[in-house]
Enzyme design. Structure first.
Site, PDB file in Angstrom:
ATOM      1  N   TRP A 143     121.429 114.788  95.065  1.00  0.00           N
ATOM      2  CA  TRP A 143     121.348 113.682  95.421  1.00  0.00           C
ATOM      3  C   TRP A 143     121.550 113.458  97.279  1.00  0.00           C
ATOM      4  O   TRP A 143     121.004 112.508  97.731  1.00  0.00           O
ATOM      5  CB  TRP A 143     122.338 112.507  94.916  1.00  0.00           C
ATOM      6  N   CYS A 179     118.110 110.578  88.522  1.00  0.00           N
ATOM      7  CA  CYS A 179     118.074 109.723  87.335  1.00  0.00           C
ATOM      8  C   CYS A 179     116.664 109.339  86.470  1.00  0.00           C
ATOM      9  O   CYS A 179     116.543 109.673  85.325  1.00  0.00           O
ATOM     10  CB  CYS A 179     118.818 108.328  87.194  1.00  0.00           C
ATOM     11  N   HIS A 237     119.501 102.347  88.363  1.00  0.00           N
ATOM     12  CA  HIS A 237     119.683 103.559  87.639  1.00  0.00           C
ATOM     13  C   HIS A 237     118.722 103.608  86.330  1.00  0.00           C
ATOM     14  O   HIS A 237     118.620 102.367  85.626  1.00  0.00           O
ATOM     15  CB  HIS A 237     121.111 103.369  87.228  1.00  0.00           C
ATOM     16  N   ASP A 262     121.965 108.520  78.190  1.00  0.00           N
ATOM     17  CA  ASP A 262     121.825 108.732  79.482  1.00  0.00           C
ATOM     18  C   ASP A 262     122.078 110.209  79.971  1.00  0.00           C
ATOM     19  O   ASP A 262     123.316 110.529  79.853  1.00  0.00           O
ATOM     20  CB  ASP A 262     122.935 107.917  80.352  1.00  0.00           C
ATOM     21  N   TYR A 427     120.128 105.135  97.299  1.00  0.00           N
ATOM     22  CA  TYR A 427     119.741 104.310  96.026  1.00  0.00           C
ATOM     23  C   TYR A 427     120.918 104.352  95.149  1.00  0.00           C
ATOM     24  O   TYR A 427     120.871 103.604  94.308  1.00  0.00           O
ATOM     25  CB  TYR A 427     118.366 104.617  95.222  1.00  0.00           C
TER      26      TYR A 427
END
Length: 543
Positions: A143, A179, A237, A262, A427
């Site tokens: 990230w 994600c 997300h 997830d 984000y």
């Protein structure tokens, strides 16, 4: 018989069945055909745990090889085209390899294989194996920092090239995912296995690290956001939902249906970076004691945002509580078309009168036990903010106009100091570079309870926002033949763009389409000022 059925489904000879080697080899010859048939027809049988009664939904959530993943902000949700490609070449071997290299299989092959007829078990294994944290999973996440030794997450447009790269490189993780990439790849594998699956985006998604059901944010006297808390609220997300029965919960069929899974590695679940399956119905009802990971997902869509002011001497003062921002416009692709289906109502009740439901009462009681409220009846804690800011539509290369409104619910006039701070934000909710800080003059305003009010205005920057890339099909699209595609990009900046690169991907990352019917072509434009500006075009491929 059940173990033999699993063997036929999942092409594993490491299980301990009393089958001689010759028979195993014979099974392998017909395995691929049987596996595909089992996947396609599994959701049709009423007694199957993944039975989906609606034929339109079966076509969308099992058979459709293309889809949309939503991103952006809750104000401007946007779709990106994603090619799942679950029936592409090598997919049989790739998916079975994912199952065979998972740590549970290495620990006890016979137990693992015999459990593969259970979609609950398979979904949980896949949630862990799509990310590479702690195992030989498919994708490595990143990230922050440079992506020079891999591929930027924003560059991917489909799952097939990722899965093929992982398989051909001896199960070394592919770099890099975030994600939506994790979710897109997992949806591909789930659909291949015949488990109905869809990709879901939650805007203003909370990441609660300490299970307090609150997201704590800290600001200094000038309104600049600090990184003191590990809690965050992501602009969006993305996860997946798999359709399956939940007899393990022993509640009849009360929690059958869509389950949150997830694969993005956020927190560990039972010692592994995975999440779910968490019944969407349980999240709606606030049944946070059910497995798997219902409290974590419940907080993602229902947590409160608590803002604190930290003085230069380290003291903290609560300045605001927001009970409604988290969990906005929960979105997935609609069945049969390219529209956005808002499924927020399946996760949470409306703010207001519906908040007296069991889920909201339980959430309130949890906060009370944790000392976050004065008493269960202290509903003044949930008062609405007396200000809001409105932003004009964000256009790449254009100034942003902000409007601040103060709403008074009292009749007392008090002096007020306003400090506005603009700060970039990733984000995933982490604060970035400070852009501008302004202190306004003192105004006579009407307000309640406080003498000093501070507004922290954060500009939500993203590199794939408003640039336009348009694709046009300039020749007939025929099976296994090249086609001509025109791509037009409009530069929104008053400057020359350098280092321009255009990548055109067709189905399965090729400009030659190998499947007849309606297919999607994706163009990706990079340059010195922008990265990953995408355009798509649907193409009907003739035989």
């Amino acid at each position: 018989a059940a173990a033999l059925h699993s063997a036929l489904m999942f092409k594993s000879c490491n299980f301990r069945l009393h089958i001689d080697e010759l028979n195993v080899k014979r099974l392998k010859k017909t395995l691929n055909t049987y596996l595909i048939l089992r996947n396609v027809y599994g959701p049709i049988f009423a007694d199957d745990w993944v039975y989906l009664p609606d034929e339109r939904e079966r076509q969308e959530y099992v058979m459709n090889e293309e889809g949309l993943i939503y991103y952006g902000t809750s104000v401007y949700p946007k779709p990106m085209t994603w090619v799942f490609g679950q029936f592409e070449e090598e997919m049989v071997d790739i998916v079975l390899k994912i199952l065979d290299v998972n740590p549970k299989h290495a620990k006890d092959p016979s137990d693992d294989v015999s459990a593969r007829c259970n979609p609950i078990y398979v979904g949980r294994v896949l949630s862990a194996m799509i990310n590479a944290n702690g195992d030989r999973g498919v994708l490595e996440g990143r990230w922050v920092g440079s992506y020079d030794d891999g591929v930027r997450p924003t560059h991917w447009t489909g799952s097939v090239s990722i899965l093929q790269q992982w398989y051909r490189n001896n199960c070394r993780p592919v770099k890099y995912g975030q994600c939506w990439v994790f979710a897109g790849v997992m949806c591909t594998v789930m659909r291949f296995l015949g488990i109905p699956c869809r990709v879901v985006t939650n805007f203003q998604s909370a990441h609660d690290t300490n299970r307090s059901l609150t997201i704590d944010k800290y600001y200094d006297d000038h309104g600049e956001r600090s990184s003191e808390s590990k809690d965050s609220v992501w602009n969006f997300h993305v996860w997946v939902e798999g359709w399956m029965k939940r007899p393990d919960l022993q509640k009849g069929n009360a929690y059958d249906g869509w389950q949150v899974l997830d694969p993005t590695p956020q927190e560990k679940s039972e010692g592994t970076f995975c999440c779910g399956p968490a019944p969407v119905t349980a999240i709606l009802q606030g049944e946070v004691n059910l497995k798997y990971d219902v409290p974590f997902v419940f907080a993602e869509v229902n947590a409160d945002i608590v803002k604190w002011m930290v003085s230069a001497f380290g003291s903290k003062r609560k300045i605001h509580t927001d009970t409604s921002s988290v969990g906005q416009k929960i979105s997935t692709k609609a069945v049969d078309n390219g529209m956005r289906d808002d499924i927020t109502h399946s996760y949470k009740y409306r703010e207001g009168k519906d908040c007296t439901c069991k889920g909201m009462r339980q959430l309130h009681n949890v906060r009370f036990r944790k000392g976050l409220l004065g008493s269960p009846s202290a509903l003044a804690f949930y008062r609405k903010p007396f200000f809001k800011h409105q932003e004009t539509k964000m256009l790449m290369g254009q100034d942003i106009r902000l409007k601040l409104k103060l709403n008074n619910k009292d009749h007392t006039s008090k002096a007020m100091s306003i400090r506005i701070n603009a700060q970039t934000m990733l984000y995933d909710g982490r604060p970035g570079q400070n852009i501008q800080t302004e202190s306004a003059a003192f105004y006579k305003v009407l307000q309640r309870d406080v003498n000093v009010f501070q507004l922290n205005t954060i500009t939500k920057a993203t590199s794939y926002n408003e640039c336009v890339c348009v694709c046009q099909v300039l020749s007939e699209a025929r099976l296994a033949r090249p086609m001509t595609l025109g791509v037009k990009f409009t530069n929104p900046l008053n400057e020359t763009l350098k280092n321009c690169c255009l990548t055109v991907m067709g189905y399965a990352a090729s400009s030659v389409l190998f499947k007849a019917g309606l297919r999607t072509v994706v163009a990706d434009f990079d340059c010195s000022a922008f990265t990953d500006v995408k355009g798509t075009r649907s193409v009907h491929v003739s035989p």
